[in-house]
Write a protein that holds these residues in place. Structure first.
Motif, PDB file in Angstrom:
ATOM      1  N   LEU A 182      50.271  -4.797  19.297  1.00  0.00           N
ATOM      2  CA  LEU A 182      49.601  -5.814  20.114  1.00  0.00           C
ATOM      3  C   LEU A 182      48.277  -5.268  20.644  1.00  0.00           C
ATOM      4  O   LEU A 182      48.210  -4.131  21.124  1.00  0.00           O
ATOM      5  CB  LEU A 182      50.503  -6.224  21.279  1.00  0.00           C
ATOM      6  CG  LEU A 182      51.899  -6.722  20.885  1.00  0.00           C
ATOM      7  CD1 LEU A 182      52.710  -7.093  22.127  1.00  0.00           C
ATOM      8  CD2 LEU A 182      51.817  -7.898  19.930  1.00  0.00           C
ATOM      9  N   HIS A 183      47.255  -6.095  20.555  1.00  0.00           N
ATOM     10  CA  HIS A 183      45.903  -5.707  20.988  1.00  0.00           C
ATOM     11  C   HIS A 183      45.384  -6.698  22.013  1.00  0.00           C
ATOM     12  O   HIS A 183      45.840  -7.837  22.072  1.00  0.00           O
ATOM     13  CB  HIS A 183      44.917  -5.771  19.816  1.00  0.00           C
ATOM     14  CG  HIS A 183      45.253  -4.920  18.648  1.00  0.00           C
ATOM     15  ND1 HIS A 183      44.580  -3.752  18.377  1.00  0.00           N
ATOM     16  CD2 HIS A 183      46.148  -5.086  17.647  1.00  0.00           C
ATOM     17  CE1 HIS A 183      45.056  -3.225  17.254  1.00  0.00           C
ATOM     18  NE2 HIS A 183      46.018  -4.015  16.787  1.00  0.00           N
ATOM     19  N   THR A 184      44.362  -6.288  22.745  1.00  0.00           N
ATOM     20  CA  THR A 184      43.563  -7.225  23.538  1.00  0.00           C
ATOM     21  C   THR A 184      42.139  -7.173  22.996  1.00  0.00           C
ATOM     22  O   THR A 184      41.628  -6.096  22.671  1.00  0.00           O
ATOM     23  CB  THR A 184      43.590  -6.846  25.032  1.00  0.00           C
ATOM     24  OG1 THR A 184      43.572  -5.420  25.170  1.00  0.00           O
ATOM     25  CG2 THR A 184      44.824  -7.398  25.699  1.00  0.00           C
ATOM     26  N   ILE A 210      48.427  -8.025  16.077  1.00  0.00           N
ATOM     27  CA  ILE A 210      48.158  -9.303  16.761  1.00  0.00           C
ATOM     28  C   ILE A 210      47.133  -9.063  17.866  1.00  0.00           C
ATOM     29  O   ILE A 210      47.351  -8.239  18.755  1.00  0.00           O
ATOM     30  CB  ILE A 210      49.441  -9.874  17.397  1.00  0.00           C
ATOM     31  CG1 ILE A 210      50.536 -10.040  16.340  1.00  0.00           C
ATOM     32  CG2 ILE A 210      49.138 -11.209  18.091  1.00  0.00           C
ATOM     33  CD1 ILE A 210      51.893 -10.415  16.919  1.00  0.00           C
ATOM     34  N   GLU A 211      46.026  -9.768  17.808  1.00  0.00           N
ATOM     35  CA  GLU A 211      45.016  -9.705  18.857  1.00  0.00           C
ATOM     36  C   GLU A 211      45.275 -10.830  19.853  1.00  0.00           C
ATOM     37  O   GLU A 211      45.527 -11.968  19.458  1.00  0.00           O
ATOM     38  CB  GLU A 211      43.609  -9.879  18.272  1.00  0.00           C
ATOM     39  CG  GLU A 211      43.114  -8.695  17.466  1.00  0.00           C
ATOM     40  CD  GLU A 211      42.527  -7.569  18.329  1.00  0.00           C
ATOM     41  OE1 GLU A 211      42.468  -7.722  19.573  1.00  0.00           O
ATOM     42  OE2 GLU A 211      42.143  -6.539  17.740  1.00  0.00           O
ATOM     43  N   VAL A 212      45.190 -10.501  21.124  1.00  0.00           N
ATOM     44  CA  VAL A 212      45.325 -11.510  22.166  1.00  0.00           C
ATOM     45  C   VAL A 212      44.000 -11.527  22.931  1.00  0.00           C
ATOM     46  O   VAL A 212      43.536 -10.468  23.375  1.00  0.00           O
ATOM     47  CB  VAL A 212      46.497 -11.164  23.116  1.00  0.00           C
ATOM     48  CG1 VAL A 212      46.634 -12.234  24.192  1.00  0.00           C
ATOM     49  CG2 VAL A 212      47.793 -11.018  22.324  1.00  0.00           C
ATOM     50  N   THR A 216      51.811  -1.268  21.450  1.00  0.00           N
ATOM     51  CA  THR A 216      50.430  -1.690  21.695  1.00  0.00           C
ATOM     52  C   THR A 216      49.487  -0.732  20.953  1.00  0.00           C
ATOM     53  O   THR A 216      49.888   0.373  20.565  1.00  0.00           O
ATOM     54  CB  THR A 216      50.095  -1.649  23.189  1.00  0.00           C
ATOM     55  OG1 THR A 216      50.022  -0.282  23.604  1.00  0.00           O
ATOM     56  CG2 THR A 216      51.155  -2.370  24.019  1.00  0.00           C
ATOM     57  N   HIS A 217      48.264  -1.199  20.793  1.00  0.00           N
ATOM     58  CA  HIS A 217      47.279  -0.336  20.136  1.00  0.00           C
ATOM     59  C   HIS A 217      47.137   0.990  20.893  1.00  0.00           C
ATOM     60  O   HIS A 217      46.959   2.045  20.303  1.00  0.00           O
ATOM     61  CB  HIS A 217      45.933  -1.068  20.079  1.00  0.00           C
ATOM     62  CG  HIS A 217      44.938  -0.452  19.156  1.00  0.00           C
ATOM     63  ND1 HIS A 217      43.638  -0.871  19.098  1.00  0.00           N
ATOM     64  CD2 HIS A 217      45.049   0.563  18.260  1.00  0.00           C
ATOM     65  CE1 HIS A 217      42.988  -0.141  18.200  1.00  0.00           C
ATOM     66  NE2 HIS A 217      43.817   0.736  17.679  1.00  0.00           N
ATOM     67  N   SER A 218      47.259   0.905  22.238  1.00  0.00           N
ATOM     68  CA  SER A 218      47.110   2.135  23.027  1.00  0.00           C
ATOM     69  C   SER A 218      48.240   3.128  22.762  1.00  0.00           C
ATOM     70  O   SER A 218      48.061   4.334  22.905  1.00  0.00           O
ATOM     71  CB  SER A 218      47.033   1.805  24.520  1.00  0.00           C
ATOM     72  OG  SER A 218      48.148   1.043  24.921  1.00  0.00           O
ATOM     73  N   ARG A 240      42.888   1.993  25.353  1.00  0.00           N
ATOM     74  CA  ARG A 240      43.836   1.373  26.278  1.00  0.00           C
ATOM     75  C   ARG A 240      44.158  -0.042  25.825  1.00  0.00           C
ATOM     76  O   ARG A 240      44.812  -0.805  26.534  1.00  0.00           O
ATOM     77  CB  ARG A 240      43.269   1.375  27.690  1.00  0.00           C
ATOM     78  CG  ARG A 240      43.242   2.773  28.283  1.00  0.00           C
ATOM     79  CD  ARG A 240      42.888   2.784  29.737  1.00  0.00           C
ATOM     80  NE  ARG A 240      43.265   4.061  30.341  1.00  0.00           N
ATOM     81  CZ  ARG A 240      43.298   4.297  31.638  1.00  0.00           C
ATOM     82  NH1 ARG A 240      42.958   3.345  32.483  1.00  0.00           N
ATOM     83  NH2 ARG A 240      43.655   5.475  32.098  1.00  0.00           N
ATOM     84  N   CYS A 241      43.709  -0.350  24.665  1.00  0.00           N
ATOM     85  CA  CYS A 241      43.854  -1.696  24.100  1.00  0.00           C
ATOM     86  C   CYS A 241      45.310  -2.174  24.165  1.00  0.00           C
ATOM     87  O   CYS A 241      46.224  -1.472  23.752  1.00  0.00           O
ATOM     88  CB  CYS A 241      43.378  -1.654  22.652  1.00  0.00           C
ATOM     89  SG  CYS A 241      43.550  -3.202  21.774  1.00  0.00           S
ATOM     90  N   GLY A 242      45.498  -3.360  24.704  1.00  0.00           N
ATOM     91  CA  GLY A 242      46.831  -3.973  24.722  1.00  0.00           C
ATOM     92  C   GLY A 242      47.789  -3.391  25.745  1.00  0.00           C
ATOM     93  O   GLY A 242      48.956  -3.777  25.789  1.00  0.00           O
TER      94      GLY A 242
HETATM   95 ZN   LIG Z   1      43.126  -2.797  19.627  1.00  0.00          ZN
END
Ligand SMILES: [Zn+2]
Length: 425
Positions: free
Chosen positions: A53-55, A114-116, A152-154, A174-176
């Protein structure tokens, strides 16, 4: 919320599950509007053992365009809960970059990304939570993945050795991050999370961001207050929600455990029609005019997530254009904030609370919204001392003289004494 065996779980996954065709999601309602032109050229993955999971850290429209153009995710979930398919979920998308989990590098080869749309340290909307919950549940079924394999990506990103860490290190992103917190995982219907970093534990990596690892593995639950009411109301099972309609004959993996008989409250209103185009929240639209799925509302009930200020602008770098302007013209509601940094073309700088919002500023004035001055590089103070793993983030800015360079462009040997580092607050 924890399990001690992330590695065992990851490899318990059957590679065979990966061959389940995209048809399995064909029955689910997603929008193809931003399908990547690169989709056809991407290999089909041989195995799938993680959901990452990403942001996006950027608004919906620009995120969707970039993700689609480069094929950098399988899905993107925007604020109103619409899910866009970018790359077929059984093909390779380039979303994780330099990454490792349980000793296996290049996570793209065995994961769905998955990008959020949102920020790693801010609540996303309840419509996004609801959509993500359904999407993750479907992918878990298709690929037969346990909750602990939703990361998460992090969790998985790592940095190559550099002058501050001789060994490769965790903490590049720290993504996601918010999706690792107990509160958000509960809202997503995930009962477990990795209990420790398998690669740091095995000494393949060193930990360069203790703050991050407290969020990923420790007791820190910084999203709790944001979602307090929603978490309390969160059902113990996926809400009955027709967002994903399974067609008859869709390959059924292991039957889901029978849910509790008690009908659970839906966590959010039904997302808007997925076929609708992305509508990035327009900062100019008053909060009251926005759909009820924006943070702050769950089926008419107020939760402790403040809706964005009507005149909020996304954090980031802005430049005042031709003819000049004012802080108010670019930073709007954030103009007078101590977290707004202005930099005049001659190199003078200050914060929004020290300048009138309507004071005229010349063309070329740069404005960082949502930033703080983290400190100045000195003989005994390196960029890493000042801002830790954020030192090479694209969101970190190095300022010297009149030059402003982002962390992903900075050459670590060229950081000069006296350089001021601005980081996201
Ligand atoms: Zn990411």
């Amino acid at each position: 919320m924890s399990t001690g065996r992330p590695c065992r779980a990851i490899f318990a996954v059957l590679a065979a599950a990966a061959v389940l065709a995209a048809d399995a999601l064909g029955a689910l309602k997603i929008s193809p509007k931003y399908k990547s032109p690169r989709n056809g050229e991407r290999d089909v993955r041989k195995k799938t053992s993680l959901i990452v999971l990403h942001t996006t850290e950027a608004p919906a429209r620009s995120s969707l365009n970039k993700l689609s153009e480069r094929g950098e995710a399988h899905f993107c979930v925007v604020e109103d809960g619409t899910v866009y398919s970018i790359i077929d979920h059984n093909r390779v998308a380039f979303h994780a970059g330099r990454s490792m989990w349980c000793g296996r590098r290049a996570v793209d080869a065995f994961s769905v990304g998955i990008e959020v749309v949102g920020s790693h340290d801010r609540p996303v909307t309840m419509a996004q939570i609801a959509a993500l919950r359904e999407l993750v549940a479907s992918l878990k079924r298709i690929y037969r993945l346990p909750d602990v394999n939703v990361v998460t990506h992090s969790h998985v990103a790592y940095a190559a050795p550099n002058k501050w860490h001789k060994k490769a290190s965790r903490g590049r992103k720290r993504c996601g991050m918010l999706f690792a917190t107990p509160t958000v995982r509960r809202l997503l219907g995930l009962k477990t999370r990795p209990a420790f970093d398998p690669d740091v534990k095995a000494r393949r990596l060193v930990n360069a961001d203790p703050g991050l690892s407290r969020v990923l593995y420790g007791p820190s639950d910084f999203m709790r207050s944001s979602y307090a009411a929603a978490a309390k109301a969160a059902p113990a099972r996926p809400a009955a929600n027709n967002f994903w309609r399974r067609a008859g004959g869709a390959p059924a993996a292991k039957p889901a455990p029978k849910p509790a008989a008690k009908p659970a409250a839906k966590p959010a209103a039904k997302p808007a029609a997925p076929a609708a185009p992305a509508k990035p929240a327009n900062p100019a639209v008053p909060a009251s005019a926005r759909p009820a799925q924006t943070p702050g509302f769950v089926r008419g009930r107020r939760v402790h997530v403040p809706p964005p200020a009507a005149d909020a602008v996304p954090e980031g770098l802005y430049t005042i254009g031709k003819g000049g302007g004012s802080l108010a013209s670019v930073a709007r509601g954030m103009a007078s904030s101590p977290y707004t940094v202005w930099i005049l073309p001659d190199g003078a700088w200050g914060t929004g609370d020290r300048l009138r919002a309507d004071a005229p500023l010349p063309e070329g004035t740069r404005v960082l919204v949502g930033y703080v001055a983290a400190g100045q590089v000195g003989p005994k103070r390196s960029a890493v001392n000042i801002c830790g793993a954020k030192w090479r983030s694209p969101e970190t800015w190095y300022f010297h003289g009149t030059t402003l360079v982002s962390g992903d462009r900075i050459d670590d040997k060229s950081i000069r004494r006296g350089t001021m580092i601005f980081v996201r607050k």
